[in-house]
Design a protein around this motif. Structure first.
Motif, PDB file in Angstrom:
ATOM      1  N   SER A   1       1.143  -1.100   0.333  1.00  0.00           N
ATOM      2  CA  SER A   1      -0.401  -0.062  -0.209  1.00  0.00           C
ATOM      3  C   SER A   1       0.849   0.855  -0.006  1.00  0.00           C
ATOM      4  O   SER A   1       0.592   2.437  -0.227  1.00  0.00           O
ATOM      5  CB  SER A   1      -0.770  -0.108   1.384  1.00  0.00           C
ATOM      6  N   HIS A   2       2.580   1.314   1.101  1.00  0.00           N
ATOM      7  CA  HIS A   2       2.720   2.843   1.021  1.00  0.00           C
ATOM      8  C   HIS A   2       3.129   3.033  -0.174  1.00  0.00           C
ATOM      9  O   HIS A   2       3.652   3.479  -1.094  1.00  0.00           O
ATOM     10  CB  HIS A   2       3.613   1.914   1.563  1.00  0.00           C
ATOM     11  N   ARG A   3       3.712   1.492  -1.500  1.00  0.00           N
ATOM     12  CA  ARG A   3       4.697   1.550  -2.310  1.00  0.00           C
ATOM     13  C   ARG A   3       3.635   2.087  -3.739  1.00  0.00           C
ATOM     14  O   ARG A   3       3.738   3.209  -4.354  1.00  0.00           O
ATOM     15  CB  ARG A   3       4.902   0.617  -3.159  1.00  0.00           C
ATOM     16  N   THR A   4       2.043   2.391  -3.642  1.00  0.00           N
ATOM     17  CA  THR A   4       0.589   2.368  -4.424  1.00  0.00           C
ATOM     18  C   THR A   4       0.418   4.121  -3.768  1.00  0.00           C
ATOM     19  O   THR A   4       0.303   4.791  -5.234  1.00  0.00           O
ATOM     20  CB  THR A   4      -0.111   1.618  -4.143  1.00  0.00           C
ATOM     21  N   LEU A   5       0.792   4.074  -2.655  1.00  0.00           N
ATOM     22  CA  LEU A   5       0.763   5.530  -2.565  1.00  0.00           C
ATOM     23  C   LEU A   5       1.395   6.469  -2.888  1.00  0.00           C
ATOM     24  O   LEU A   5       1.685   7.618  -3.705  1.00  0.00           O
ATOM     25  CB  LEU A   5       1.138   5.864  -1.117  1.00  0.00           C
TER      26      LEU A   5
ATOM     27  N   GLU B   1       3.768   5.703  -5.216  1.00  0.00           N
ATOM     28  CA  GLU B   1       3.218   5.467  -6.774  1.00  0.00           C
ATOM     29  C   GLU B   1       2.148   7.143  -7.586  1.00  0.00           C
ATOM     30  O   GLU B   1       2.725   7.468  -8.144  1.00  0.00           O
ATOM     31  CB  GLU B   1       2.690   3.887  -7.795  1.00  0.00           C
ATOM     32  N   THR B   2       0.860   6.693  -7.246  1.00  0.00           N
ATOM     33  CA  THR B   2       0.629   7.959  -6.815  1.00  0.00           C
ATOM     34  C   THR B   2       0.300   9.081  -6.527  1.00  0.00           C
ATOM     35  O   THR B   2       0.312   9.902  -7.532  1.00  0.00           O
ATOM     36  CB  THR B   2      -1.286   7.449  -5.971  1.00  0.00           C
ATOM     37  N   GLU B   3       1.510   9.426  -5.533  1.00  0.00           N
ATOM     38  CA  GLU B   3       1.986  10.730  -5.538  1.00  0.00           C
ATOM     39  C   GLU B   3       2.666  11.188  -6.370  1.00  0.00           C
ATOM     40  O   GLU B   3       2.792  11.970  -7.285  1.00  0.00           O
ATOM     41  CB  GLU B   3       2.580  10.553  -4.423  1.00  0.00           C
ATOM     42  N   GLU B   4       3.819  10.421  -6.663  1.00  0.00           N
ATOM     43  CA  GLU B   4       4.434  10.648  -8.017  1.00  0.00           C
ATOM     44  C   GLU B   4       3.724  11.045  -9.708  1.00  0.00           C
ATOM     45  O   GLU B   4       3.694  11.838  -9.696  1.00  0.00           O
ATOM     46  CB  GLU B   4       4.965   9.293  -8.399  1.00  0.00           C
TER      47      GLU B   4
END
Length: 222
Positions: A141-145, A147-150
């Motif tokens: 979830s942290h990685r997805t967050l 990626e979404t932020e980027e």
């Protein structure tokens, strides 16, 4: 569930499994020095387990009642497990540990004790697996967050670039409008001058024609 409690729980489960293996291997050691070293390691591990139990207790009691009840129930199992580990350590460190072990094996309740301990080990192993899965999901979830932020930052940069392009286009269009207005003014001025020049030429031609007519009339009359 509290992430802090999960962290303590994961540490305790790993420590408990490690202590259980050390207790099992220590009973097979015959060298006194090695056995004393094993005892020292197990004692330190039990102290660490006590600290983790107290930390879990404090963390569970600081939560909301709905979450606290579930965590305290799990904590009772861990306390029971730690108590069994301490009993096992006490049995190993007793002067007549070998004889006591043989006597306990002869007791009728020994099978039930080992069965219960095995069940607790199994539950602890399952708890460790669940905690590892939960940690992996949190990391994912942290990685997805991230990626979404980027992606959001990239979109904002694109929008900013498009805004700058639109502003520059607007400025250029405004400059074109000014140039057209100036051109219109020049053309209007030129048109007026041409019209004025036409009237001047027509007046000169009219004056010349009138002069010629006067001259011809004068000559013909004499």
């Amino acid at each position: 569930m509290s992430e802090v409690f999960e962290g303590y729980e994961r540490q305790y489960c790993e420590l408990s499994a490690n202590l259980s293996r050390k207790c099992s291997s220590t009973s097979l050691v015959s060298d006194p020095e090695q056995k004393l070293q094993k005892f020292s390691e197990i004692k330190a591990g039990l102290d660490d387990a006590d600290v983790l139990i107290r930390k879990m207790d404090l963390e569970a009691r600081s939560l909301q009642p709905s979450a606290k009840a579930m965590l305290l129930a799990k904590l009772r199992e861990y306390k029971s497990d730690l108590s069994n580990l301490k009993k096992e350590f006490k049995r190993l460190t007793s002067p007549n540990s070998d004889e006591a072990a043989r006597e306990e094996l002869l007791e009728a309740g020994m099978a039930d004790t080992h069965s219960a301990s095995a069940d607790q080990r199994e539950r602890l192993t399952m708890s460790v697996e669940r905690l590892n899965h939960s940690s992996e999901r949190i990391r994912e979830s942290h990685r997805t967050l991230l990626e979404t932020e980027e992606l959001g930052v990239s979109i904002l940069q694109d929008l900013h670039s498009q805004r700058e392009t639109l502003l520059n286009s607007h400025k250029r269009l405004h400059g074109v409008d000014d140039a057209i207005d100036k051109s219109k003014k020049v053309l209007t001025t030129m048109s007026r001058r041409i019209t004025r020049n036409k009237w001047i030429v027509a007046s000169v031609i009219g004056a010349l024609v009138f002069a010629i007519v006067v001259i011809l009339f004068y000559k013909l009359s004499h």
